[in-house]
Motif scaffolding. Structure first.
Motif, PDB file in Angstrom:
ATOM      1  N   VAL A 151     -25.620  -2.941  23.259  1.00 41.67           N
ATOM      2  CA  VAL A 151     -25.543  -2.046  22.017  1.00 41.67           C
ATOM      3  C   VAL A 151     -26.722  -2.514  21.305  1.00 41.67           C
ATOM      4  N   SER A 152     -27.292  -3.674  21.375  1.00 39.45           N
ATOM      5  CA  SER A 152     -28.360  -4.201  20.594  1.00 39.45           C
ATOM      6  C   SER A 152     -29.589  -4.059  20.767  1.00 39.45           C
ATOM      7  N   ALA A 153     -29.977  -4.363  22.140  1.00 36.32           N
ATOM      8  CA  ALA A 153     -31.312  -4.508  22.596  1.00 36.32           C
ATOM      9  C   ALA A 153     -31.736  -3.793  23.870  1.00 36.32           C
ATOM     10  N   VAL A 154     -30.679  -2.976  24.581  1.00 38.71           N
ATOM     11  CA  VAL A 154     -31.105  -2.338  25.410  1.00 38.71           C
ATOM     12  C   VAL A 154     -31.477  -0.929  25.401  1.00 38.71           C
ATOM     13  N   PRO A 155     -32.422  -0.104  25.622  1.00 36.89           N
ATOM     14  CA  PRO A 155     -32.849   1.032  25.429  1.00 36.89           C
ATOM     15  C   PRO A 155     -31.920   1.979  25.712  1.00 36.89           C
ATOM     16  N   LEU A 156     -31.789   3.043  24.986  1.00 37.11           N
ATOM     17  CA  LEU A 156     -30.781   4.212  25.097  1.00 37.11           C
ATOM     18  C   LEU A 156     -30.473   4.512  26.464  1.00 37.11           C
ATOM     19  N   GLN A 157     -31.655   4.956  27.153  1.00 36.45           N
ATOM     20  CA  GLN A 157     -31.730   5.461  28.245  1.00 36.45           C
ATOM     21  C   GLN A 157     -31.017   4.598  29.671  1.00 36.45           C
ATOM     22  N   LEU A 158     -31.056   3.316  29.243  1.00 31.28           N
ATOM     23  CA  LEU A 158     -30.408   2.392  30.124  1.00 31.28           C
ATOM     24  C   LEU A 158     -29.111   1.708  29.546  1.00 31.28           C
ATOM     25  N   ARG A 159     -28.829   2.189  28.300  1.00 34.99           N
ATOM     26  CA  ARG A 159     -27.476   1.599  27.823  1.00 34.99           C
ATOM     27  C   ARG A 159     -26.452   1.904  28.464  1.00 34.99           C
TER      28      ARG A 159
END
Length: 277
Positions: free
Chosen positions: A104-112
């Motif tokens: 929720v803090s460091a992963v890009p939205l497309q991979l989150r």
């Protein structure tokens, strides 16, 4: 000798050991409800899932988390032991929370989406070891053959449920507020810190725990009974008896603490399996 091990080691078990285990349960309930209580909102508001899809995903995750304890309990009682299962599941739970915080803090939205759901189901694996073992392991610390410990056991379970309620209430009132108004990463990070602290506390108390050895698979014993019934189906009780331990009041050749079976007029061929082959 094994049955009397708890009596021979009065320095182990009791409240001084059980108190460490309470912290593990409080932290686990705090973490579980901290995730489950606001999961629907995260899926809809952050990941942008439709309401029906988010509800389905929440229910699926909770269902899997409820099923895994069946597997965890079987492995703990049959092969691994409760202490090791709790230790392993606590580490797995911590890994899941750390991964959730990173997602929720460091992963890009497309991979989150992918990372987030992997973290969720890692939590389910941890739940599978925690739920069937922690309370039972805590109960192992009190020997009912000792009157003072039998009394303390009743008191312990009162405080046990107080701890569960406190952990769940704190998660609903504090963690969900933090997730909504401070940040998701900070909220999930709180849960990871709580579980990490509980794991340290659990390890600190390791010296004083009473540990029950695994008893082996129950399916093996069921299969042995079925085979014995088949082999002795045409024998009389006297012929099937072989070596009988009825004079000792025990079944199975003197196994400690095993009560003799009362004779009945039904299923006599099954009763014959209580004697040696």
């Amino acid at each position: 000798m094994a049955q009397n091990s708890t009596l021979e080691k009065p320095s182990r078990g009791g409240w001084k050991s059980a108190i460490f285990i309470i912290f593990v349960e409080v932290a686990e309930r705090f973490a579980y409800y901290g995730v489950a209580g606001n999961l629907f909102m995260y899926l809809t508001k952050v990941l942008g899932q439709p309401t029906a899809t988010a509800a389905k995903n929440v229910n699926t995750w909770q269902g899997v988390s409820a099923i895994f304890p069946v597997v965890g309990g079987f492995l703990a009682d049959s092969y691994v032991g409760r202490y090791k299962t709790i230790l392993f599941s606590s580490v797995v739970y911590l890994i899941g929370l750390i991964l959730l915080t990173v997602a929720v803090s460091a992963v890009p939205l497309q991979l989150r989406h992918t990372v987030f759901f992997v973290a969720l189901y890692i939590l389910s694996i941890g739940e599978g070891g925690h739920k069937p073992c922690v309370q039972t392991f805590a109960a192992d610390q009190f020997d009912e053959n000792i009157p003072s410990e039998k009394l303390a056991k009743s008191s312990f379970f009162n405080w046990w449920y107080v701890g569960i309620v406190c952990g769940a209430t704190a998660a609903v009132l504090v963690v969900i507020y933090v997730e909504d108004y401070v940040g998701w990463s900070f909220g999930f990070g709180m849960l990871a810190v709580a579980v990490a602290a509980a794991l340290v506390v659990f390890l600190v108390g390791s010296w004083g725990y009473r540990r029950q050895a695994p008893v082996g698979s129950p399916f093996t014993r069921v299969a042995q009974v079925v085979v014995a019934v088949f082999r002795k189906r045409r024998l009389s009780e006297r012929e099937a008896r072989g070596v009988c331990s009825e004079d000792e009041g025990l079944v199975g050749g003197g196994g400690a603490g095993v009560q003799a079976l009362s004779r009945t007029s039904q299923f006599r061929y099954v009763f014959s399996t209580s004697f040696f082959w």
